[in-house]
Design a protein around this motif. Sequence first.
Motif, PDB file in Angstrom:
ATOM      1  N   GLN A 159      -1.867  -1.097  -8.840  1.00 54.36           N
ATOM      2  CA  GLN A 159      -0.450  -1.145  -9.196  1.00 54.36           C
ATOM      3  C   GLN A 159      -0.193  -0.148 -10.321  1.00 54.36           C
ATOM      4  N   LEU A 160       1.057   0.293 -10.404  1.00 54.76           N
ATOM      5  CA  LEU A 160       1.452   1.220 -11.459  1.00 54.76           C
ATOM      6  C   LEU A 160       2.163   0.469 -12.569  1.00 54.76           C
ATOM      7  N   GLU A 161       1.817   0.830 -13.814  1.00 57.11           N
ATOM      8  CA  GLU A 161       2.550   0.290 -14.958  1.00 57.11           C
ATOM      9  C   GLU A 161       3.011   1.457 -15.819  1.00 57.11           C
ATOM     10  N   GLY A 162       4.225   1.316 -16.350  1.00 59.13           N
ATOM     11  CA  GLY A 162       4.758   2.377 -17.194  1.00 59.13           C
ATOM     12  C   GLY A 162       5.913   3.093 -16.511  1.00 59.13           C
ATOM     13  N   THR A 163       6.299   4.221 -17.086  1.00 59.99           N
ATOM     14  CA  THR A 163       7.415   4.993 -16.553  1.00 59.99           C
ATOM     15  C   THR A 163       6.897   6.325 -16.025  1.00 59.99           C
ATOM     16  N   CYS A 164       7.083   6.566 -14.740  1.00 60.72           N
ATOM     17  CA  CYS A 164       6.650   7.833 -14.160  1.00 60.72           C
ATOM     18  C   CYS A 164       7.412   8.064 -12.867  1.00 60.72           C
ATOM     19  N   ILE A 165       7.333   9.295 -12.391  1.00 59.41           N
ATOM     20  CA  ILE A 165       8.060   9.658 -11.169  1.00 59.41           C
ATOM     21  C   ILE A 165       7.559   8.845  -9.977  1.00 59.41           C
ATOM     22  N   ALA A 166       6.260   8.590  -9.952  1.00 60.11           N
ATOM     23  CA  ALA A 166       5.670   7.926  -8.786  1.00 60.11           C
ATOM     24  C   ALA A 166       6.200   6.500  -8.598  1.00 60.11           C
ATOM     25  N   ARG A 167       6.826   5.938  -9.647  1.00 61.93           N
ATOM     26  CA  ARG A 167       7.415   4.593  -9.480  1.00 61.93           C
ATOM     27  C   ARG A 167       8.523   4.614  -8.431  1.00 61.93           C
ATOM     28  N   ASN A 168       9.077   5.804  -8.198  1.00 61.08           N
ATOM     29  CA  ASN A 168      10.128   5.928  -7.181  1.00 61.08           C
ATOM     30  C   ASN A 168       9.572   6.162  -5.775  1.00 61.08           C
ATOM     31  N   ALA A 169       8.284   6.415  -5.695  1.00 59.28           N
ATOM     32  CA  ALA A 169       7.703   6.726  -4.386  1.00 59.28           C
ATOM     33  C   ALA A 169       7.779   5.507  -3.474  1.00 59.28           C
ATOM     34  N   GLU A 170       8.160   5.759  -2.240  1.00 57.56           N
ATOM     35  CA  GLU A 170       8.244   4.667  -1.273  1.00 57.56           C
ATOM     36  C   GLU A 170       6.974   4.650  -0.421  1.00 57.56           C
ATOM     37  N   ASP A 171       6.626   3.469   0.046  1.00 61.48           N
ATOM     38  CA  ASP A 171       5.482   3.382   0.956  1.00 61.48           C
ATOM     39  C   ASP A 171       5.765   4.214   2.203  1.00 61.48           C
ATOM     40  N   HIS A 172       4.733   4.776   2.748  1.00 66.74           N
ATOM     41  CA  HIS A 172       4.916   5.615   3.930  1.00 66.74           C
ATOM     42  C   HIS A 172       5.289   4.754   5.133  1.00 66.74           C
ATOM     43  N   ALA A 173       6.314   5.219   5.858  1.00 60.52           N
ATOM     44  CA  ALA A 173       6.791   4.447   7.004  1.00 60.52           C
ATOM     45  C   ALA A 173       5.706   4.279   8.063  1.00 60.52           C
ATOM     46  N   LEU A 174       4.772   5.217   8.115  1.00 56.64           N
ATOM     47  CA  LEU A 174       3.697   5.157   9.113  1.00 56.64           C
ATOM     48  C   LEU A 174       2.367   4.823   8.446  1.00 56.64           C
ATOM     49  N   GLY A 175       2.441   4.163   7.287  1.00 52.97           N
ATOM     50  CA  GLY A 175       1.253   3.905   6.483  1.00 52.97           C
ATOM     51  C   GLY A 175       0.248   2.970   7.128  1.00 52.97           C
ATOM     52  N   SER A 176       0.643   2.293   8.199  1.00 56.28           N
ATOM     53  CA  SER A 176      -0.323   1.412   8.867  1.00 56.28           C
ATOM     54  C   SER A 176      -0.793   2.010  10.185  1.00 56.28           C
ATOM     55  N   GLY A 177      -0.550   3.286  10.377  1.00 61.61           N
ATOM     56  CA  GLY A 177      -1.000   3.950  11.602  1.00 61.61           C
ATOM     57  C   GLY A 177      -2.507   3.994  11.693  1.00 61.61           C
ATOM     58  N   PRO A 178      -3.041   4.269  12.892  1.00 63.65           N
ATOM     59  CA  PRO A 178      -4.492   4.205  13.114  1.00 63.65           C
ATOM     60  C   PRO A 178      -5.290   5.244  12.332  1.00 63.65           C
TER      61      PRO A 178
END
Lengths: 129, 244
Positions: free
Chosen positions: A60-79
């Motif tokens: 998990q991320l703690e603190g303030t950074c750009i990556a806090r805005n990153a969304e999970d990849h829509a195809l992140g559960s692909g094979p």
Amino acid sequence: MTRPARPTRDRRATGFFVGFLVVALLIAGGLSYFASSDPDGLDSVTLEGCSVVETDAGEQLEGTCIARNAEDHALGSGPLADYAVDGADGTVGPAGVIGVLVTALLAGGLFWLLRGRGTPPDRDGTSGS
Amino acid sequence: MTTAVPTGEHITAMHMSDGLVNAPTAAAFGLVAVGALVLAARRARRDLDDRTAPMAGLVTAFVFAVQMINFPILPGASGHLLGGALVAILVGPWVGTLCIAIVLVVQALLFADGGLTALGTNITNMAVVGVFVGYGVAVALRRVARRSRAGLLATAFVAALLNTVVAALAFVVEYAIGGAGGASLGTVLVLMVGLHALIGIGEGVITAATVGAVASVRPDLVHLLRGAGAEPAGAPARTEGSPA
């Protein structure tokens, strides 16, 4: 298919292309095991200001950074997501080999279709099969 | 509040994820990318023939492979090839733009590497900006590149170093236009340029080694060594393109 007009040249060209593909397969299938798993340049910047904390739910991320805005990849559960076959450890090599072959077929096919009638003038024009 | 980190086991995500810039910015650069790809596809036709088409396909696969290899640049930070100068030198800028775009699409769709709505920004940065900066530098140094093997390697190195730094600057521009926040623009600028100057050294070494290897075996397959002002020495009669 190919008339015996320039057998030496054709064989040489084929040899080069096969060699190039083999090098790519060795890099993706073997050298990839030795790749650094540290964040790359862009990820380092987007993680700047945050710390990564191990929790029961994973990292998990703690603190303030750009990556806090990153969304999970829509195809992140692909094979093949995250360069692993079905998420299994130690499968970056097979995943990379699949990626090289898919990329070569996709790109090679697209470029073959895109090529103009511009067969080199010194060819006898039979190589298109 | 915490947020899950989307990282893989061996290889972290390598390109922009979704959400780093706002939706209008992502959409705008999506249009930029589509326009560039349509133009590239039209202009690429004249660089593609029975010999360069398979070469371009293999160059694309090679870039995919090498992009998997993150090399360390600082404690806790790595970098990987972007490939802009490499493809521009080997297959030309228009075909090269398509090569990198194909790599990015395969990575995003198959490997969940690089966001889907971020494809426009990723293609703009690496397939358009990176390729054309690399090509511009390489063409500016073409006389050096043709003079000697050392000149060719130096040209490839410099073109690759600059393609990396300018591609990183393109991200800074996108962040300035519509960044989602989390860090100041100045911080982003300094860190992006600093880290990518280091990554650019690796990019330069890989690009020079690859271009050098291809040129030593098949100089006729190096786009930069063909074209305007036909090469006298490096290209035997079998080289294509020479007016009969």
